[in-house]
Scaffold this motif. Structure first.
Motif, PDB file in Angstrom:
ATOM      1  N   LYS A  10      -9.998  69.933   4.945  1.00  0.00           N
ATOM      2  CA  LYS A  10     -11.186  69.074   4.806  1.00  0.00           C
ATOM      3  C   LYS A  10     -12.454  69.701   5.372  1.00  0.00           C
ATOM      4  CE  LYS A  10      -8.144  65.060   5.238  1.00  0.00           C
ATOM      5  NZ  LYS A  10      -7.743  63.900   6.061  1.00  0.00           N
ATOM      6  N   SER A  44      -7.297  63.730  11.098  1.00  0.00           N
ATOM      7  CA  SER A  44      -7.938  64.843  10.380  1.00  0.00           C
ATOM      8  C   SER A  44      -9.236  64.390   9.716  1.00  0.00           C
ATOM      9  CB  SER A  44      -6.974  65.455   9.353  1.00  0.00           C
ATOM     10  OG  SER A  44      -6.646  64.538   8.332  1.00  0.00           O
ATOM     11  N   ASN A  45      -9.300  63.138   9.275  1.00  0.00           N
ATOM     12  CA  ASN A  45     -10.551  62.602   8.723  1.00  0.00           C
ATOM     13  C   ASN A  45     -11.664  62.652   9.757  1.00  0.00           C
ATOM     14  OD1 ASN A  45      -9.606  61.994   6.189  1.00  0.00           O
ATOM     15  ND2 ASN A  45      -9.548  59.787   6.468  1.00  0.00           N
ATOM     16  N   GLN A  46     -11.370  62.131  10.953  1.00  0.00           N
ATOM     17  CA  GLN A  46     -12.403  62.014  11.986  1.00  0.00           C
ATOM     18  C   GLN A  46     -12.827  63.376  12.534  1.00  0.00           C
ATOM     19  OE1 GLN A  46     -13.965  59.209  12.353  1.00  0.00           O
ATOM     20  NE2 GLN A  46     -12.531  58.338  10.880  1.00  0.00           N
ATOM     21  N   HIS A  72      -5.760  60.030   9.456  1.00  0.00           N
ATOM     22  CA  HIS A  72      -6.943  59.458  10.116  1.00  0.00           C
ATOM     23  C   HIS A  72      -7.534  60.443  11.117  1.00  0.00           C
ATOM     24  CE1 HIS A  72      -9.420  56.813  12.572  1.00  0.00           C
ATOM     25  NE2 HIS A  72      -8.649  57.056  13.603  1.00  0.00           N
ATOM     26  N   ASP A  77     -10.263  54.029   9.879  1.00  0.00           N
ATOM     27  CA  ASP A  77     -11.480  54.820   9.692  1.00  0.00           C
ATOM     28  C   ASP A  77     -12.759  54.018   9.887  1.00  0.00           C
ATOM     29  OD1 ASP A  77     -10.322  57.285   9.284  1.00  0.00           O
ATOM     30  OD2 ASP A  77     -10.266  57.123   7.101  1.00  0.00           O
ATOM     31  N   LYS A  82     -14.798  65.361   9.876  1.00  0.00           N
ATOM     32  CA  LYS A  82     -16.125  64.750   9.707  1.00  0.00           C
ATOM     33  C   LYS A  82     -17.095  65.279  10.759  1.00  0.00           C
ATOM     34  CE  LYS A  82     -16.717  60.311  10.588  1.00  0.00           C
ATOM     35  NZ  LYS A  82     -16.640  58.831  10.416  1.00  0.00           N
TER      36      LYS A  82
END
Length: 347
Positions: A293, A259-261, A257, A214, A264
């Protein structure tokens, strides 16, 4: 009537999409589409192309071009359709390094034309790099003109990329690697891909690995920006190939990772709804992770659009090139001007 050819970095195979296009009022109708898996031999050649000598690469460029032409010719014969007006081919990306001003997609257009006798548009990226652009993403003008009813379009292929309109300008950029990493890890378990995210679901997210991923510099860089396999080789593979973790845990962590990006970006730009296409659209576990998210509505179209949207749009890019119309937007790639890009083989 035209044929769009797409070969992604995940090497799933060759997408062939025959469509009718409306112009100048934008529109399309997919007539026939098919994905033809590569033979193990050809897949390995394409996978190893980044390590070839200049002479070997020239040979593979022509060999792959003849393969594309013969494949299209067989597609036309098998489907018993009249010759289309043109072919538009993305080619297979070997190098993509806009920071240093070069890119290379093999699959020689003259060889495609020689096999088919059909006018062929190819090498869409080089002209954009010459004008100072990233040479990618290329499909956003198709997103705008053919899929403008959605707030954004998100492709989950070898890499994820997003495209949306803000203040009258199309913005688009690569977000992060997806299948180019997930498939590489799945192969370590003897599978070609992680079906429905089942392997990721069985693993455990490793906090240390996730933090390393990340905080990669690319994610703090403002668009326009794009990714290539070289970036993965230098920044992702050395981290993700750590033998200290089970493969299942690495797949689970990398999915988290991703799904985080993606979430965001969706949250930052306040995307209301997004059309999701590409092979990753079938990874239900990944989509659940993204959806958890963000409040953005995730829209899955019919399978024909999920699988062939990019080859459909490459046909559209080819048509625009043949008409002398703009097919690459400077607001997307960072080039000095909007332009009509692509080489043409045939009369």
């Amino acid at each position: 009537m035209g044929i769009g050819l797409m070969s992604g970095t995940s090497l799933d195979g060759l997408d062939i999409c025959l469509s009718e296009y409306r112009f100048p009022q934008p529109g399309y109708k997919i007539l026939m589409a098919e994905t033809l898996p590569y033979s193990p031999e050809l897949k390995q050649k394409l996978k190893n192309s980044i390590a070839l000598s200049g002479e070997q690469l020239c040979r593979l460029d022509m060999e792959y071009g003849h393969f594309l032409g013969k494949t299209v010719k067989e597609f036309i014969r098998k489907k018993q359709i009249p010759n289309p007006d043109f072919i538009a081919s993305h080619g297979h990306t070997v190098f993509h390094n806009p920071k240093d001003g070069y890119t290379l997609q093999i699959g020689n257009g003259a060889a495609i034309f020689a096999e088919t006798g059909i006018k062929t548009v190819y090498d869409f990226r080089t002209g954009d790099l010459a004008l100072g652009g990233q040479g990618a993403p290329l499909v956003p003008i198709g997103d705008e003109l053919l899929f403008g009813e959605y707030d954004a379009c998100l492709n989950l292929g070898g890499f994820s990329n997003i495209s949306f309109n803000r203040n009258g300008k199309r913005i688009a950029f690569d977000i992060c690697p997806v299948n180019i990493v997930l498939n590489r890890l799945a192969e370590k378990l003897g599978k070609s891909f992680d079906k429905n995210g089942e392997i990721a679901k069985s693993g455990t997210v490793d906090a240390q690995l996730l933090e390393k991923l990340d905080r990669l510099e690319f994610y703090r860089t403002e668009p326009p920006k794009s990714l290539g396999i070289e970036w993965c080789s230098h920044n992702v593979f050395p981290i993700i190939d750590s033998p200290e973790l089970f493969v299942e845990d690495r797949i689970s962590t990398f999915g988290f990772h991703i799904s985080n990006q993606i979430s965001k970006v969706l949250n930052h730009y306040q995307i209301k709804n997004v059309l999701i296409t590409g092979g990753g659209a079938y990874n239900s576990y990944l989509l659940q992770s993204i959806g958890a998210k963000t409040n953005t509505e995730l829209i899955l179209p019919q399978s024909e659009i999920i699988e062939y949207k990019e080859s459909l749009i490459f046909g559209w890019l080819g048509l625009l090139r043949l008409k002398g119309e703009i097919n690459i937007l400077s607001s997307v790639t960072g080039a000095s001007t909007d332009h009509s890009s692509g080489l043409i083989a045939g009369n």
